[in-house]
Write a protein that holds these residues in place. Structure first.
Motif, PDB file in Angstrom:
ATOM      1  N   ASP A  97       0.821  -1.200   0.000  1.00 44.94           N
ATOM      2  CA  ASP A  97       0.000   0.000   0.000  1.00 44.94           C
ATOM      3  C   ASP A  97       0.861   1.259   0.000  1.00 44.94           C
ATOM      4  OD1 ASP A  97      -2.496   1.265  -0.033  1.00 44.94           O
ATOM      5  OD2 ASP A  97      -2.345   1.641   2.126  1.00 44.94           O
ATOM      6  N   ILE A  98       1.963   1.266   0.751  1.00 45.76           N
ATOM      7  CA  ILE A  98       2.840   2.436   0.808  1.00 45.76           C
ATOM      8  C   ILE A  98       3.495   2.679  -0.548  1.00 45.76           C
ATOM      9  CG2 ILE A  98       4.883   1.229   1.641  1.00 45.76           C
ATOM     10  CD1 ILE A  98       3.885   4.572   2.990  1.00 45.76           C
ATOM     11  N   ASN A 156       2.169   1.970  -3.476  1.00 48.44           N
ATOM     12  CA  ASN A 156       1.117   2.537  -4.317  1.00 48.44           C
ATOM     13  C   ASN A 156       0.962   4.036  -4.071  1.00 48.44           C
ATOM     14  OD1 ASN A 156      -0.344   1.419  -6.356  1.00 48.44           O
ATOM     15  ND2 ASN A 156      -1.883   0.473  -5.041  1.00 48.44           N
ATOM     16  N   LYS A 157       0.947   4.427  -2.816  1.00 47.58           N
ATOM     17  CA  LYS A 157       0.807   5.842  -2.469  1.00 47.58           C
ATOM     18  C   LYS A 157       2.010   6.642  -2.952  1.00 47.58           C
ATOM     19  CE  LYS A 157      -2.178   5.214   1.514  1.00 47.58           C
ATOM     20  NZ  LYS A 157      -2.335   5.343   2.958  1.00 47.58           N
ATOM     21  N   THR A 158       3.195   6.055  -2.847  1.00 51.09           N
ATOM     22  CA  THR A 158       4.405   6.737  -3.285  1.00 51.09           C
ATOM     23  C   THR A 158       4.355   7.008  -4.790  1.00 51.09           C
ATOM     24  OG1 THR A 158       5.672   5.649  -1.552  1.00 51.09           O
ATOM     25  CG2 THR A 158       6.916   6.582  -3.379  1.00 51.09           C
ATOM     26  N   TRP A 159       3.913   6.020  -5.563  1.00 53.41           N
ATOM     27  CA  TRP A 159       3.812   6.205  -7.009  1.00 53.41           C
ATOM     28  C   TRP A 159       2.755   7.251  -7.367  1.00 53.41           C
ATOM     29  CZ3 TRP A 159       7.430   5.332 -10.180  1.00 53.41           C
ATOM     30  CH2 TRP A 159       8.299   4.281 -10.010  1.00 53.41           C
ATOM     31  N   ARG A 160       1.667   7.275  -6.644  1.00 54.75           N
ATOM     32  CA  ARG A 160       0.620   8.274  -6.906  1.00 54.75           C
ATOM     33  C   ARG A 160       1.120   9.680  -6.620  1.00 54.75           C
ATOM     34  NH1 ARG A 160      -4.924   5.546  -4.593  1.00 54.75           N
ATOM     35  NH2 ARG A 160      -5.016   3.901  -6.156  1.00 54.75           N
ATOM     36  N   VAL A 161       1.780   9.860  -5.496  1.00 56.68           N
ATOM     37  CA  VAL A 161       2.308  11.189  -5.149  1.00 56.68           C
ATOM     38  C   VAL A 161       3.363  11.610  -6.168  1.00 56.68           C
ATOM     39  CG1 VAL A 161       3.652  12.463  -3.434  1.00 56.68           C
ATOM     40  CG2 VAL A 161       1.764  11.005  -2.707  1.00 56.68           C
ATOM     41  N   THR A 162       4.220  10.686  -6.551  1.00 60.92           N
ATOM     42  CA  THR A 162       5.245  10.991  -7.549  1.00 60.92           C
ATOM     43  C   THR A 162       4.605  11.409  -8.866  1.00 60.92           C
ATOM     44  OG1 THR A 162       6.750   9.400  -6.534  1.00 60.92           O
ATOM     45  CG2 THR A 162       7.241  10.066  -8.785  1.00 60.92           C
TER      46      THR A 162
END
Length: 74
Positions: free
Chosen positions: A2-3, A5-11
């Motif tokens: 999950d972390i 996934n969030k990192t890729w979205r923010v990037t």
């Protein structure tokens, strides 16, 4: 997972904002070139089934066409 996934979205969001802000002081001809390259890359990818050569070739041809469309006529 999950972390990650969030990192890729923010990037992705950060890169999108950076790319859009870079276009703020482009001339109309520069914008036409960029749009032409983007459309050409997408068309090249679709027509060649996702081939890297087709995508790059489409971007090159689209960029040239977009640049010429934005050319000042004197």
């Amino acid at each position: 997972m999950d972390i990650l996934n969030k990192t890729w979205r923010v990037t992705g969001i950060v890169l999108t904002v950076a790319c859009l802000s870079a276009c703020s002081n482009m001339s109309a001809r520069d914008k036409n070139t960029a749009v032409g390259a983007g459309v050409g890359a997408a068309a090249g990818a679709v027509l060649t089934g996702g081939s890297a050569v087709g995508t790059v070739g489409g971007a090159a041809v689209g960029g040239i066409i977009g640049n010429q469309v934005g050319k000042d006529k004197k």
